[in-house]
Write an enzyme that holds these catalytic residues in place. Structure first.
Site, PDB file in Angstrom:
ATOM      1  N   ALA A  61       0.839  -1.198   0.000  1.00 22.69           N
ATOM      2  CA  ALA A  61       0.000   0.000   0.000  1.00 22.69           C
ATOM      3  C   ALA A  61       0.874   1.250   0.000  1.00 22.69           C
ATOM      4  CB  ALA A  61      -0.908   0.012   1.227  1.00 22.69           C
ATOM      5  N   CYS A  62       0.436   2.249  -0.755  1.00 19.91           N
ATOM      6  CA  CYS A  62       1.095   3.554  -0.763  1.00 19.91           C
ATOM      7  C   CYS A  62       0.003   4.605  -0.588  1.00 19.91           C
ATOM      8  CB  CYS A  62       1.899   3.746  -2.048  1.00 19.91           C
ATOM      9  SG  CYS A  62       0.889   3.755  -3.550  1.00 19.91           S
ATOM     10  N   TYR A  63       0.208   5.787  -1.118  1.00 19.48           N
ATOM     11  CA  TYR A  63      -0.792   6.848  -0.985  1.00 19.48           C
ATOM     12  C   TYR A  63      -2.021   6.605  -1.861  1.00 19.48           C
ATOM     13  CZ  TYR A  63       2.892   9.495   1.317  1.00 19.48           C
ATOM     14  OH  TYR A  63       3.876   9.897   2.171  1.00 19.48           O
ATOM     15  N   GLY A  89      -1.912   4.204  -4.797  1.00 22.21           N
ATOM     16  CA  GLY A  89      -1.851   2.992  -5.602  1.00 22.21           C
ATOM     17  C   GLY A  89      -0.895   3.055  -6.773  1.00 22.21           C
ATOM     18  N   PHE A 119      -3.785   3.894   0.304  1.00 27.85           N
ATOM     19  CA  PHE A 119      -4.359   4.147   1.622  1.00 27.85           C
ATOM     20  C   PHE A 119      -5.538   5.107   1.541  1.00 27.85           C
ATOM     21  CE2 PHE A 119      -4.594   6.594   5.579  1.00 27.85           C
ATOM     22  CZ  PHE A 119      -4.855   5.561   6.470  1.00 27.85           C
TER      23      PHE A 119
END
Length: 109
Positions: free
Chosen positions: A63-65, A67, A92
């Site tokens: 997971a990042c900010y 995708g 996220f």
């Protein structure tokens, strides 16, 4: 699996319920402010330790900010021998609107 798969939050949640590992690659202060419950913070400093300790056959959700960065990180994990890797579409930001009860804060992993 030779490549990672992109998955929506609903699929990620189902995998989490089955024991998938979630790694959050956002910066530490952002991770501490809020992350998927149970997610491990992984960055350039601790990635080698994460890989060394990981079960390469266990499902891993990155997971990042939003995708985007998670796709590169997921591809990297595949290149390091992980066999079941997923990138969280929407990151996220989409997760927190989809599963607001599944958010934790602080540095605990």
């Amino acid at each position: 699996m030779s490549e990672f798969k992109r998955i929506p939050p609903e699929h990620a949640q189902a995998l989490r319920e089955q024991g998938a590992v979630v790694v959050d690659i956002r910066d530490q202060p952002t991770y501490a402010a809020g992350h998927i419950t149970g997610a491990q913070h992984v960055d350039n400093v601790n990635i080698a330790d994460f890989i060394r300790a990981a079960d390469l056959d266990a499902p891993v959700i990155v997971a990042c900010y939003h995708g985007n960065s998670s796709q590169s990180a997921a591809a990297y994990l595949v290149s390091q021998g992980f066999s079941d890797v997923y990138s969280l579409d929407g990151g996220f930001e989409l997760w927190r609107t989809t599963y607001p009860a599944e958010i934790s804060s602080g540095n605990s992993q």
